[in-house]
Enzyme design. Structure first.
Site, short mmCIF file in Angstrom:
data_model
loop_
_atom_site.label_atom_id
_atom_site.label_comp_id
_atom_site.label_asym_id
_atom_site.label_seq_id
_atom_site.Cartn_x
_atom_site.Cartn_y
_atom_site.Cartn_z
N HIS A 1 -42.32 24.62 34.76
CA HIS A 1 -42.24 26.06 35.04
C HIS A 1 -41.06 26.24 35.98
CE1 HIS A 1 -46.64 25.34 34.64
NE2 HIS A 1 -46.72 26.55 34.16
N ASP B 1 -41.88 25.44 39.55
CA ASP B 1 -42.19 24.04 39.88
C ASP B 1 -40.94 23.39 40.45
OD1 ASP B 1 -44.46 24.49 38.37
OD2 ASP B 1 -43.71 23.38 36.62
N GLU C 1 -49.66 29.39 24.29
CA GLU C 1 -50.69 28.41 24.66
C GLU C 1 -52.03 29.12 24.86
OE1 GLU C 1 -49.50 25.53 27.66
OE2 GLU C 1 -51.57 25.46 28.37
N GLU D 1 -54.04 23.00 23.93
CA GLU D 1 -54.51 22.14 25.02
C GLU D 1 -55.98 21.82 24.82
OE1 GLU D 1 -53.03 23.11 28.84
OE2 GLU D 1 -54.84 22.47 29.89
N HIS E 1 -58.52 23.68 26.95
CA HIS E 1 -58.59 25.12 26.65
C HIS E 1 -59.45 25.34 25.41
CE1 HIS E 1 -54.50 26.11 28.80
NE2 HIS E 1 -55.33 25.40 29.54
N ASP F 1 -50.77 20.07 24.66
CA ASP F 1 -51.02 19.71 26.06
C ASP F 1 -52.21 18.77 26.05
OD1 ASP F 1 -49.00 21.32 26.98
OD2 ASP F 1 -50.27 22.57 28.26
N ASP G 1 -61.13 24.38 33.68
CA ASP G 1 -60.05 23.54 33.18
C ASP G 1 -59.82 22.40 34.18
OD1 ASP G 1 -57.93 22.95 31.54
OD2 ASP G 1 -56.64 24.59 32.20
N ASP H 1 -58.35 19.52 33.58
CA ASP H 1 -57.04 18.91 33.39
C ASP H 1 -57.00 17.43 33.73
OD1 ASP H 1 -55.61 21.16 32.48
OD2 ASP H 1 -55.19 21.84 34.51
N ASP I 1 -50.56 17.76 30.38
CA ASP I 1 -50.92 18.84 31.30
C ASP I 1 -52.20 18.39 32.00
OD1 ASP I 1 -51.28 21.13 32.66
OD2 ASP I 1 -51.23 22.48 30.94
#
Ligand code: XLS
Ligand code: NI
Ligand code: NI
Length: 440
Positions: free
Chosen positions: A100, A103, A231, A267, A270, A295, A306, A308, A338
């Site tokens: 991003h 980031d 996404e 993802e 998700h 992802d 989430d 992750d 991700d």
């Protein structure tokens, strides 16, 4: 150049019997599977945000990670972070990365300052890409963290916020083209609603489509030839997100004529939040020729958010790789982690161990999926289930040659005879899959 991950060298393939935790047991980058190297099949990408920004803080506690690239001056920290990131990409042997905007750079106090920061760091990223050969799988604009986006970005009821979001996407597309990015992602964390009582849903969706159309047109005008990716995620942070799942996102894109330029970035965690399996959302996309990228992470069966986590579940990953191989591979997409370290994983080697685990898991899944498809036993069983449509009246039905009255007459001709009960053979199929996973 400063070395940030000091006691860790390049991670090598040492095979399943190795005692060295900092080695690949299954991922052998140059090994060929069906004429293509594992690296080319899997196209691993490191997520800048989780790996170099995720400081371990959660709603109940402050950061737990200490980053050696931190610095009082935010631009100095951003430069050091870029160096650390490329050191990591190279040592772990990932061919791609994703980020991003914020980031990689401090946001600054104005659009102009943001653009300046972004283009300066992008110049450094470009140099590092050229030095190392690591490529940009995708970048994206973070249009969810800043308080200005609390009511949405492209779906914000206030036009001035939407315009600000547009400024970010424009800058990110410029950077994408400059870095040779292969895809551009939109994850709409705040594109949804908290209550319908204050929301005009149709107007917001029209705005979102208009915004994406403008991004598409701008991207194409500056030479972006890759895929735009949506996404999907059903919720979190917004109560209801418009890109709920793959089927919803594809319907939206088709409705607004965006399906030629946009695909999905699916993802795992998700899909499961939307009440599907990872493989389900991948298959929905593959069937629509809309699977752009992945992802790769996994959730936690007990949690409704989430989490992750780095993927270690071979079964899930295997089902994913079956979809990917059957659709002819990831093409310009990739497998992006991700996924983040746990709050209490604070050793420097943990970031390496996490990626090693994820890469080994997908390498295993790739090999097994390849064997399953090559052997053809599973496909033969599934094809047999549909064989009544291969010829005769079933084939005529598929070709659109029958009417509803024809169906009635075919059924009536059976008299009192019920159709046979044909087993779905689920138990046999699951046993067969276990044989592939554990049998060699
Ligand atoms: C959050 C999303 C996010 C996107 C990129 O749940 O997964 O990390 O991948 O904005
Ligand atoms: Ni996510
Ligand atoms: Ni994601």
């Amino acid at each position: 150049m400063t070395e940030y991950f000091k006691r860790i060298g390049k991670i090598a393939y040492e095979g399943p019997k190795s005692d060295n935790p900092l080695s690949f047991k299954f991922y052998d980058a140059e090994k060929k599977i069906g004429g293509k190297t594992m690296a080319d099949h899997l196209r691993f990408a490191v997520a800048y945000w989780h790996s170099f920004c995720g400081n371990g803080s959660d709603p109940f506690g402050s950061p737990t990670q200490i980053f050696p690239w931190d610095d009082q001056d935010p631009m100095t920290a951003a430069k050091k972070k870029a160096d650390a990131a490329f050191e990591f990409f190279t040592k772990i042997g990932a061919g791609f990365y994703c980020f991003h905007d914020i980031d990689a750079v401090p946001e600054g106090n104005s659009v102009a300052e943001y653009e300046k920061n972004l283009s300066l760091i992008a110049g450094i990223l470009k140099e590092r890409q050229d030095d190392t050969g690591v490529k940009l799988l995708w970048n994206t604009a973070n249009m969810f963290s800043n308080p200005r986006y609390m009511n949405g970005a492209a779906t914000n009821p206030d036009f001035s916020v939407l315009a600000r979001a547009g400024s970010q996407v424009k800058a990110c597309l410029d950077v994408n083209v400059m870095l040779g990015g292969q895809n551009y992602v939109f994850w709409g964390g705040r594109e949804g609603y908290m209550t319908l009582l204050n929301t005009r849903m149709k107007r917001e969706l029209d705005h979102l489509a208009q915004f994406l159309t403008m991004a598409r047109d701008y991207g194409r005008s500056i030479g972006f030839t890759g895929s735009f990716l949506i996404e999907p995620k059903p919720m979190e942070p917004t109560k209801h997100q418009y890109d709920f799942d793959a089927a919803t996102a594809i319907g939206f894109l088709r409705n607004y004529g965006l399906d030629k330029d946009f695909k999905c970035n699916i993802e795992n965690n998700h899909a499961t939040l939307a009440g599907h399996s990872f493989a389900h959302d991948l298959q929905v996309c593959a069937d629509a020729d809309m699977l752009g990228s992945i992802d790769a992470n996994e959730g936690d069966a007990q949690n409704g958010w989430d989490t992750d986590e780095f993927p270690t579940n071979v079964y899930d990953s295997l089902e994913a790789m079956l979809v990917v191989l059957r659709m002819g591979g990831l093409k310009s997409g990739g497998l992006n982690f991700d996924a983040k370290l746990r709050r209490n994983s604070t050793d420097q080697e943990d970031l390496f161990l996490a990626h090693i685990g994820g890469m080994d898991t997908f390498a295993l899944a790739l090999g097994i999926a390849y064997d399953i498809i090559r052997d053809g036993k599973l496909d033969a069983m599934v094809s047999k289930r549909y064989s009544s449509f291969d010829n005769g009246k079933g084939a005529e039905f598929e070709d659109g040659k029958l009417t509803l009255t024809d169906l009635r007459n075919i059924a009536a001709a059976q008299g009192e005879r019920e159709p046979d009960r044909i087993s779905g053979k689920q138990e046999m199929i699951k046993n067969l899959i276990n044989q592939y996973i554990f049998g060699s």
